[in-house]
Design a protein around this motif. Sequence first.
Motif, PDB file in Angstrom:
ATOM      1  N   PRO A  84       0.887  -1.165   0.046  1.00  0.00           N
ATOM      2  CA  PRO A  84      -0.100  -0.040   0.033  1.00  0.00           C
ATOM      3  C   PRO A  84       0.825   1.378   0.119  1.00  0.00           C
ATOM      4  O   PRO A  84       1.827   1.397   0.906  1.00  0.00           O
ATOM      5  CB  PRO A  84      -0.812  -0.208   1.312  1.00  0.00           C
ATOM      6  CG  PRO A  84      -0.773  -1.762   1.396  1.00  0.00           C
ATOM      7  CD  PRO A  84       0.587  -2.161   1.299  1.00  0.00           C
ATOM      8  N   GLY A  85       0.545   1.926  -0.609  1.00  0.00           N
ATOM      9  CA  GLY A  85       1.029   3.536  -0.983  1.00  0.00           C
ATOM     10  C   GLY A  85       2.375   3.444  -1.693  1.00  0.00           C
ATOM     11  O   GLY A  85       3.341   4.346  -1.870  1.00  0.00           O
ATOM     12  N   ARG A  86       2.890   2.326  -2.061  1.00  0.00           N
ATOM     13  CA  ARG A  86       4.138   2.263  -2.846  1.00  0.00           C
ATOM     14  C   ARG A  86       3.850   1.603  -4.480  1.00  0.00           C
ATOM     15  O   ARG A  86       3.204   0.504  -4.430  1.00  0.00           O
ATOM     16  CB  ARG A  86       5.271   1.390  -2.118  1.00  0.00           C
ATOM     17  CG  ARG A  86       6.452   1.405  -2.839  1.00  0.00           C
ATOM     18  CD  ARG A  86       7.490   0.650  -1.914  1.00  0.00           C
ATOM     19  NE  ARG A  86       8.785   0.807  -2.479  1.00  0.00           N
ATOM     20  CZ  ARG A  86       9.900   0.423  -2.051  1.00  0.00           C
ATOM     21  NH1 ARG A  86      10.056  -0.218  -0.913  1.00  0.00           N
ATOM     22  NH2 ARG A  86      11.200   0.513  -2.584  1.00  0.00           N
ATOM     23  N   ALA A  87       4.331   2.384  -5.332  1.00  0.00           N
ATOM     24  CA  ALA A  87       4.432   1.882  -6.706  1.00  0.00           C
ATOM     25  C   ALA A  87       5.582   1.282  -7.351  1.00  0.00           C
ATOM     26  O   ALA A  87       6.514   1.656  -6.754  1.00  0.00           O
ATOM     27  CB  ALA A  87       3.580   3.024  -7.556  1.00  0.00           C
ATOM     28  N   THR A  94       4.428  12.598  -9.062  1.00  0.00           N
ATOM     29  CA  THR A  94       3.774  13.822  -7.972  1.00  0.00           C
ATOM     30  C   THR A  94       2.211  12.935  -7.861  1.00  0.00           C
ATOM     31  O   THR A  94       1.681  12.703  -8.875  1.00  0.00           O
ATOM     32  CB  THR A  94       3.346  15.090  -8.800  1.00  0.00           C
ATOM     33  OG1 THR A  94       4.838  15.547  -9.180  1.00  0.00           O
ATOM     34  CG2 THR A  94       2.688  16.066  -7.771  1.00  0.00           C
ATOM     35  N   ASN A  95       2.223  12.967  -6.375  1.00  0.00           N
ATOM     36  CA  ASN A  95       0.729  12.453  -5.938  1.00  0.00           C
ATOM     37  C   ASN A  95      -0.136  13.654  -6.290  1.00  0.00           C
ATOM     38  O   ASN A  95      -0.070  14.483  -5.478  1.00  0.00           O
ATOM     39  CB  ASN A  95       0.682  11.842  -4.670  1.00  0.00           C
ATOM     40  CG  ASN A  95      -0.397  11.153  -4.393  1.00  0.00           C
ATOM     41  OD1 ASN A  95      -1.502  11.803  -4.445  1.00  0.00           O
ATOM     42  ND2 ASN A  95      -0.243  10.022  -3.647  1.00  0.00           N
ATOM     43  N   GLY A 131       2.420   7.015  -1.668  1.00  0.00           N
ATOM     44  CA  GLY A 131       1.134   7.315  -0.773  1.00  0.00           C
ATOM     45  C   GLY A 131       0.115   7.075  -1.836  1.00  0.00           C
ATOM     46  O   GLY A 131       0.153   7.068  -3.149  1.00  0.00           O
ATOM     47  N   PRO A 132      -1.112   6.745  -1.365  1.00  0.00           N
ATOM     48  CA  PRO A 132      -2.215   6.474  -2.032  1.00  0.00           C
ATOM     49  C   PRO A 132      -2.763   7.587  -2.995  1.00  0.00           C
ATOM     50  O   PRO A 132      -2.775   8.626  -2.258  1.00  0.00           O
ATOM     51  CB  PRO A 132      -3.403   5.665  -1.151  1.00  0.00           C
ATOM     52  CG  PRO A 132      -2.770   6.436   0.200  1.00  0.00           C
ATOM     53  CD  PRO A 132      -1.274   6.424  -0.104  1.00  0.00           C
ATOM     54  N   GLY A 133      -3.344   7.372  -4.122  1.00  0.00           N
ATOM     55  CA  GLY A 133      -3.708   8.264  -4.905  1.00  0.00           C
ATOM     56  C   GLY A 133      -3.554   8.245  -6.382  1.00  0.00           C
ATOM     57  O   GLY A 133      -2.752   7.332  -6.797  1.00  0.00           O
ATOM     58  N   THR A 134      -3.781   9.269  -7.275  1.00  0.00           N
ATOM     59  CA  THR A 134      -3.628   9.480  -8.776  1.00  0.00           C
ATOM     60  C   THR A 134      -2.191   9.786  -8.701  1.00  0.00           C
ATOM     61  O   THR A 134      -1.772  10.843  -8.098  1.00  0.00           O
ATOM     62  CB  THR A 134      -4.279  10.223  -9.333  1.00  0.00           C
ATOM     63  OG1 THR A 134      -5.541   9.783  -9.042  1.00  0.00           O
ATOM     64  CG2 THR A 134      -4.014  10.168 -10.854  1.00  0.00           C
ATOM     65  N   VAL A 135      -1.320   9.060  -9.156  1.00  0.00           N
ATOM     66  CA  VAL A 135       0.186   9.560  -9.193  1.00  0.00           C
ATOM     67  C   VAL A 135       0.474   9.854 -10.635  1.00  0.00           C
ATOM     68  O   VAL A 135       0.499   9.032 -11.515  1.00  0.00           O
ATOM     69  CB  VAL A 135       0.911   8.479  -8.691  1.00  0.00           C
ATOM     70  CG1 VAL A 135       2.710   8.644  -9.031  1.00  0.00           C
ATOM     71  CG2 VAL A 135       0.718   8.334  -7.068  1.00  0.00           C
ATOM     72  N   ARG A 136       0.975  10.993 -10.890  1.00  0.00           N
ATOM     73  CA  ARG A 136       1.396  11.661 -12.339  1.00  0.00           C
ATOM     74  C   ARG A 136       2.979  11.142 -12.442  1.00  0.00           C
ATOM     75  O   ARG A 136       3.929  11.391 -11.522  1.00  0.00           O
ATOM     76  CB  ARG A 136       1.395  12.971 -12.484  1.00  0.00           C
ATOM     77  CG  ARG A 136       2.142  13.446 -13.920  1.00  0.00           C
ATOM     78  CD  ARG A 136       1.907  14.838 -14.222  1.00  0.00           C
ATOM     79  NE  ARG A 136       2.684  15.259 -15.337  1.00  0.00           N
ATOM     80  CZ  ARG A 136       1.966  15.447 -16.471  1.00  0.00           C
ATOM     81  NH1 ARG A 136       1.065  14.857 -16.778  1.00  0.00           N
ATOM     82  NH2 ARG A 136       2.970  15.807 -17.434  1.00  0.00           N
ATOM     83  N   ALA A 156      -0.926   6.700 -12.723  1.00  0.00           N
ATOM     84  CA  ALA A 156      -1.111   5.499 -12.102  1.00  0.00           C
ATOM     85  C   ALA A 156      -2.059   5.710 -10.999  1.00  0.00           C
ATOM     86  O   ALA A 156      -1.807   6.582 -10.016  1.00  0.00           O
ATOM     87  CB  ALA A 156       0.028   4.552 -11.833  1.00  0.00           C
ATOM     88  N   GLU A 157      -3.020   4.678 -10.780  1.00  0.00           N
ATOM     89  CA  GLU A 157      -3.721   4.756  -9.617  1.00  0.00           C
ATOM     90  C   GLU A 157      -2.952   3.885  -8.598  1.00  0.00           C
ATOM     91  O   GLU A 157      -3.155   2.579  -8.525  1.00  0.00           O
ATOM     92  CB  GLU A 157      -5.162   4.530  -9.879  1.00  0.00           C
ATOM     93  CG  GLU A 157      -6.004   5.171 -10.657  1.00  0.00           C
ATOM     94  CD  GLU A 157      -6.124   6.723 -10.065  1.00  0.00           C
ATOM     95  OE1 GLU A 157      -6.221   6.674  -8.954  1.00  0.00           O
ATOM     96  OE2 GLU A 157      -6.106   7.594 -10.847  1.00  0.00           O
ATOM     97  N   VAL A 158      -2.670   4.483  -7.301  1.00  0.00           N
ATOM     98  CA  VAL A 158      -2.036   3.821  -6.333  1.00  0.00           C
ATOM     99  C   VAL A 158      -3.148   3.677  -5.201  1.00  0.00           C
ATOM    100  O   VAL A 158      -3.565   4.700  -4.758  1.00  0.00           O
ATOM    101  CB  VAL A 158      -0.732   4.406  -5.919  1.00  0.00           C
ATOM    102  CG1 VAL A 158       0.207   3.650  -4.604  1.00  0.00           C
ATOM    103  CG2 VAL A 158       0.245   4.581  -7.049  1.00  0.00           C
ATOM    104  N   TRP A 159      -2.995   2.307  -4.424  1.00  0.00           N
ATOM    105  CA  TRP A 159      -3.812   2.441  -3.406  1.00  0.00           C
ATOM    106  C   TRP A 159      -2.797   2.175  -1.962  1.00  0.00           C
ATOM    107  O   TRP A 159      -2.002   2.092  -2.206  1.00  0.00           O
ATOM    108  CB  TRP A 159      -4.705   1.176  -3.668  1.00  0.00           C
ATOM    109  CG  TRP A 159      -4.186  -0.067  -3.970  1.00  0.00           C
ATOM    110  CD1 TRP A 159      -3.989  -0.600  -5.245  1.00  0.00           C
ATOM    111  CD2 TRP A 159      -3.587  -1.326  -3.289  1.00  0.00           C
ATOM    112  NE1 TRP A 159      -3.386  -1.925  -5.348  1.00  0.00           N
ATOM    113  CE2 TRP A 159      -3.056  -1.994  -4.233  1.00  0.00           C
ATOM    114  CE3 TRP A 159      -3.040  -1.156  -1.951  1.00  0.00           C
ATOM    115  CZ2 TRP A 159      -2.221  -3.387  -3.528  1.00  0.00           C
ATOM    116  CZ3 TRP A 159      -2.676  -2.380  -1.319  1.00  0.00           C
ATOM    117  CH2 TRP A 159      -2.004  -3.452  -2.375  1.00  0.00           C
TER     118      TRP A 159
END
Length: 141
Positions: free
Chosen positions: A53-56, A79-80, A112-117, A138-141
Motif C-alpha cells: 500500500p502506498g508504494r508503486a 507527483t501524487n 502514498g495512495p492516490g493518482t500519481v503522475r 497510475a492509480e496507487v492504493w
Amino acid sequence: MAVAATALTAAVLSGAGTAAADGGIVTTCRGMSPNIVDFPYSGQVVVGQYNSPGRAYFTMHSGGSIWGGYGTQVTLNWTNLNTGASGSETQSGTVGFVIGNGSTMHFGPHTGPGTVRTDFTVVNTGFVPQTITCSGTAEVW
C-alpha cells in the motif's frame, strides 16, 4: 534544422497513458536512437504494486540496438495529485545489441495512495545524444 527535427520526432513519438498500480502499461517513451540508423528507442513503462500500500513499482523495459550498446539514463519525477507529495529517482544502464538485450530500469517510490503522475526523461548517449520525455498516471492504493 536537425535539432528541430529530432525534437519534433521525440514529441510525436512520446506516449502518455494511465494504469492501475495493480498492473498495466503507464506509458511508452519513443524516440530516435542516438545511433540514428538503428531501431528507434522504445521504453515501455509498466506498474505493479505487489501488495505494498502506498508504494508503486515502475519498470521501464527498452528495446535493443543494431550496432551494439549505448548508454541510457532514465529519471522518474512523480507527483501524487491527491496529496501533493513528489519525488525523483534516476537509473542508468546500457541498451544492448539487438532486440531482447535492452535495458531494464526499476523504480519503487513511496508515493502514498492516490493518482500519481509520472514524468520520465530518458537521455541516451551515443553518436548523436537524444533526450526523450513521456508521462502517464497510475492509480496507487
